[in-house]
Scaffold this motif. Sequence first.
Motif, mmCIF file in Angstrom:
data_model
loop_
_atom_site.group_PDB
_atom_site.id
_atom_site.type_symbol
_atom_site.label_atom_id
_atom_site.label_comp_id
_atom_site.label_asym_id
_atom_site.label_seq_id
_atom_site.Cartn_x
_atom_site.Cartn_y
_atom_site.Cartn_z
ATOM 1 N N CYS A 190 70.736 24.323 52.597
ATOM 2 C CA CYS A 190 71.002 25.738 53.900
ATOM 3 C C CYS A 190 72.246 24.217 54.878
ATOM 4 C CB CYS A 190 70.191 25.628 54.630
ATOM 5 S SG CYS A 190 68.956 24.348 55.754
ATOM 6 N N GLN A 191 72.334 23.459 54.731
ATOM 7 C CA GLN A 191 73.184 22.048 55.185
ATOM 8 C C GLN A 191 72.743 21.369 56.471
ATOM 9 O OE1 GLN A 191 77.015 24.300 55.071
ATOM 10 N NE2 GLN A 191 78.301 22.199 54.737
ATOM 11 N N ILE A 192 71.788 21.710 56.944
ATOM 12 C CA ILE A 192 71.125 21.827 58.341
ATOM 13 C C ILE A 192 71.411 20.659 58.515
ATOM 14 C CG2 ILE A 192 69.450 21.630 59.582
ATOM 15 C CD1 ILE A 192 69.325 24.585 59.702
ATOM 16 N N PRO B 222 64.839 23.254 57.311
ATOM 17 C CA PRO B 222 63.360 23.410 56.711
ATOM 18 C C PRO B 222 61.760 23.806 56.139
ATOM 19 C CG PRO B 222 65.976 24.742 57.444
ATOM 20 C CD PRO B 222 66.069 23.274 57.314
ATOM 21 N N MET C 49 66.550 23.860 49.869
ATOM 22 C CA MET C 49 66.783 25.613 49.691
ATOM 23 C C MET C 49 68.852 24.971 49.614
ATOM 24 S SD MET C 49 64.791 27.030 52.837
ATOM 25 C CE MET C 49 65.612 27.282 54.350
ATOM 26 N N SER D 23 81.566 30.472 53.348
ATOM 27 C CA SER D 23 80.393 29.885 54.256
ATOM 28 C C SER D 23 80.039 28.526 52.888
ATOM 29 C CB SER D 23 79.305 30.490 54.253
ATOM 30 O OG SER D 23 78.621 31.037 53.188
ATOM 31 N N GLY D 24 80.752 28.077 51.899
ATOM 32 C CA GLY D 24 79.287 27.323 51.088
ATOM 33 C C GLY D 24 78.996 28.021 50.139
ATOM 34 N N ALA D 25 78.423 29.156 50.245
ATOM 35 C CA ALA D 25 77.076 30.061 49.014
ATOM 36 C C ALA D 25 77.426 30.789 48.593
ATOM 37 C CB ALA D 25 75.733 29.631 49.552
ATOM 38 N N PRO E 295 85.551 26.784 44.875
ATOM 39 C CA PRO E 295 85.778 26.586 45.749
ATOM 40 C C PRO E 295 85.755 25.183 46.999
ATOM 41 C CG PRO E 295 84.010 28.793 46.438
ATOM 42 C CD PRO E 295 84.614 28.282 45.066
ATOM 43 N N GLU E 296 86.416 25.145 47.782
ATOM 44 C CA GLU E 296 85.861 23.565 48.897
ATOM 45 C C GLU E 296 84.568 23.080 49.363
ATOM 46 O OE1 GLU E 296 89.292 22.007 49.977
ATOM 47 O OE2 GLU E 296 88.272 20.921 51.405
ATOM 48 N N ALA E 297 84.578 24.744 49.653
ATOM 49 C CA ALA E 297 83.429 24.892 50.768
ATOM 50 C C ALA E 297 82.461 24.824 49.923
ATOM 51 C CB ALA E 297 83.409 26.146 51.662
ATOM 52 N N SER E 298 81.731 24.968 48.501
ATOM 53 C CA SER E 298 81.075 25.228 47.844
ATOM 54 C C SER E 298 80.442 24.139 48.262
ATOM 55 C CB SER E 298 81.431 25.009 46.352
ATOM 56 O OG SER E 298 79.887 24.887 45.624
ATOM 57 N N ARG E 299 78.579 24.414 48.464
ATOM 58 C CA ARG E 299 77.503 23.337 48.721
ATOM 59 C C ARG E 299 76.552 24.059 47.271
ATOM 60 N NH1 ARG E 299 75.034 27.025 53.128
ATOM 61 N NH2 ARG E 299 74.343 28.226 52.141
ATOM 62 N N ARG F 299 66.966 35.151 53.155
ATOM 63 C CA ARG F 299 65.489 35.258 52.330
ATOM 64 C C ARG F 299 65.127 36.430 52.496
ATOM 65 N NH1 ARG F 299 68.055 30.468 52.871
ATOM 66 N NH2 ARG F 299 67.948 29.450 50.249
ATOM 67 N N PRO G 82 67.605 29.891 58.098
ATOM 68 C CA PRO G 82 68.550 29.853 56.740
ATOM 69 C C PRO G 82 67.468 30.494 55.596
ATOM 70 C CG PRO G 82 67.867 27.747 56.933
ATOM 71 C CD PRO G 82 68.290 28.615 58.050
ATOM 72 N N TYR G 83 66.237 31.030 56.346
ATOM 73 C CA TYR G 83 64.649 31.368 56.189
ATOM 74 C C TYR G 83 65.667 32.843 55.935
ATOM 75 C CZ TYR G 83 61.901 27.313 55.119
ATOM 76 O OH TYR G 83 61.076 26.884 55.086
ATOM 77 N N MET H 208 72.921 32.846 49.752
ATOM 78 C CA MET H 208 72.233 32.440 50.854
ATOM 79 C C MET H 208 72.970 31.405 51.984
ATOM 80 S SD MET H 208 69.394 32.848 50.150
ATOM 81 C CE MET H 208 69.445 34.242 48.431
ATOM 82 N N CYS H 209 74.182 32.084 52.355
ATOM 83 C CA CYS H 209 75.426 31.565 53.454
ATOM 84 C C CYS H 209 74.949 30.776 54.615
ATOM 85 C CB CYS H 209 76.432 33.092 53.511
ATOM 86 S SG CYS H 209 76.118 34.275 53.071
ATOM 87 N N ASN H 210 74.103 31.133 55.119
ATOM 88 C CA ASN H 210 73.051 30.669 56.544
ATOM 89 C C ASN H 210 75.008 29.857 56.660
ATOM 90 O OD1 ASN H 210 72.345 28.762 58.370
ATOM 91 N ND2 ASN H 210 72.715 27.215 56.955
#
Lengths: 202, 227, 378
Positions: free
Chosen positions: B110-112, B73, B108, C156-158, B40-44, C75, C71-72, C161-163
């Motif tokens: 997380c995209q932050i 993080p 990890m 969410s992209g994942a 999907p497009e949002a995939s990261r 998990r 994000p933690y 691990m959705c965050n």
Amino acid sequence: MSPLPAVEELKALIEAGVTGAAVAVVPNSSPSGQHSLLLDREHARAVAEFLRDHAELRLDYCSLVTGVDWLDRETTEKIKVKKVVEGPDGSQQETEVEETRKTKTPGYLEAVYHLFSMEKKHGPVILRLRTANRADDGHVPSLTPVWRSAEFQEREAFDLYGIVFDGHPDLRRILMWDGFVDYPMRKDYVPPADDALAGVHA
Amino acid sequence: MLGEGIIQGLLETARNFFGSYVEKDRLVTVQYPEQRHPLPEASRNFPFLLYDGSEPEAGLRCVACQICEKECPPRCIHIEKSKDKKPDFVGKQQFYPAVFNIDVSVCMSCQICVEVCPFDAIRMDKVFELSTSNRFGGLLWTKRELAKSNEYYQKIHPTEAAECDDRREKELAEAQAKAAAAATAKAAQAAAATAGAGTSAASANGASGNGAGAKPAEVPAKTTVTP
Amino acid sequence: MSVDEMVTLEAGPGEIMEVSMGPHHPSTHGVFRMDVRLEGERVVRLKPVFGYLHRNHEKIAEHGAYLSAIPYTDRLDYLCSMTNNWGYVLAVEKLAGIPVPERAEYIRVIVAELTRFQNHAGLVGFLLQDMGASGTPLMYAFREREKILDLFESLSGARMMCNYMRFGGVRVDCSAEWLEEVRQLIGRLPRFVDEFEALLRANEILMARTQGVGVLPRELAINAGVTGPMLRASGVNYDIRKVDKYGVYDRFEFQVPLGDHGDVYDRYMMRILEMRESVKILEQALRDISDGPIMDPKTRLRGLRPKAGEAYGRIESPKGELGFFLVSDGTMNPYRYRVRPPSMINLTILEDMCLGQNVADVVITLGSVDIVLGEVDR
């Protein structure tokens, strides 16, 4: 959900119900408004039983038990002190001198209990128990005999904070291994260097 | 009857077995790696650094503000700020990262870093087949491995990239309008003063370009980031 | 150890044998160990041992900013990252007094109920696997779970691990197409639950294995702080979605399934019934969701500094009561960050449920507790 009395009323209820119990309200200024009750160590167990069995309160469910570490604090304040100072000409003069005074407040470890009622569907009532200090007297009474749910959580607080729960049926380390010496969740914990850990498991 | 429940269950497995030949809902697997589900497009997955134009070093959007380094993080980003400056896309003088490393084995996903970046410089990639035979260096990505073009970004996250491009175009237009207004004001001032002092704007461009290219991206021995 | 030596270890009549089940055993759902003392096949003592996956999640979170703990939390219980996010952001919202826009609340309900569905589907599959129904039910459960994870990925992209959630809302808005996809999927999910139920509900072997096994009495369940489907299987009507009505749960009509016996079979059925209720909630949420903002505009994600104080926020996660206790000292980092892990506290009474049972029943009793070691050990 039946309404729960406010903390002040709870304090009065407890003090009326348990003779000799000293309860203090610990206010919480955050928007959550979850104030808590500080119990004395001698009567904590009796208070817990009182809260659990009280017909109106029926706090039959202890949800969360945790430790909090409050470090020794040093507050500095500036005060004006009158002092006799020798003037340049040798005469004695009384002048006002500003002096900083340091007061040491000893820290303590705190066990926090969040109580709810499954029967009455209300809560939380928050209880706090404090140890005398952080170093040699880290004892508080265990509430596991009152609520079984505290069993693992008190073990965890013992493991990570070093709070000793007197009367706990099985107080051992739970997350760290048995030979571990320090208490890793304390604020002044210094983690060992990576290479120092290599021999620990051996 | 004893055994009825078992027979009922076996009927269910039979329904699923034969159903998998006709119903797409029941046959969901594909023959990876020959066949692949589209992502999907949002995939990261892991972050990369965006650059404009065709020169990865010169076009890098990152201004080494180190916000992502602080917010990450697991602290897997390591940035060293440059000594000199180069102009960004609106022509403003900015620092650039002399060193920008991401330890992908620590990251990890997380995209932050993407969320906190105020310069649209870091984005998430979609690649996931990243195994390497080099345990330590292989997953430590430097600026060179991290830099990807804006065209690549437009390809993998079209919607997001379009929004980002729009925003940047607007910013650029605003900056140009501001510059033009300043220029006309200056011209008017200059005309009023008659003595035209030479503008010193040209000198700022001279310092750019080098610096980024001068230092080949080296892999430092240690990448842990000091907090 | 040779085979001969192993044979000599066998206990004679009346002798006690100690067995260490786990930490590397497929039936323990992770690195979980039980020190079991056996008299023949009967369990006479059982001590859970954990901590193999301990990484001091709480300390990590206390060292970071409020945002970087999210994000933690993914998990912790790595099967249900969405509900973990929700528990944490709810606690932060209570601590800092952050409002949440309505659309965000609806999206949270949608993703949380999808999470509940996929968790229960997976758990039931694993539980049947523990009972010896090797593979088939688990594969069916994972097939459906996969479709939900695909939805999470496109949102969410994942996948795991959705965050996804943030204090004051959610990170990205969902498109109308995404909602349509959810709508289509939940149209198909009841058929899956029906088939899954037909597959094994009336199966004689399953009933013989589960009924009357691992009984948890009502009073003990309450006193031991057991929560979630396990508590309700023992007949206690306590669902935080109903009690606290957090988010917008007061707007949905759904029932809380309750068991009568508190055995493994009841706990198994509880999950099946809760999946059906989740579908009901999803239908209502998809019907009622309206347009609007998804983030509270005043909230600063980066550099949030709540006033000094504390807050406890809890939600009904698929495993039970997931709570976060936060103490703020007015700085950027939480002074105290504590997770109330439902699956760890549900393990308190594992010994009580297993005493007097056979070794094989320990495996399914543990399976019916629904633990994830990422959360137990933290």
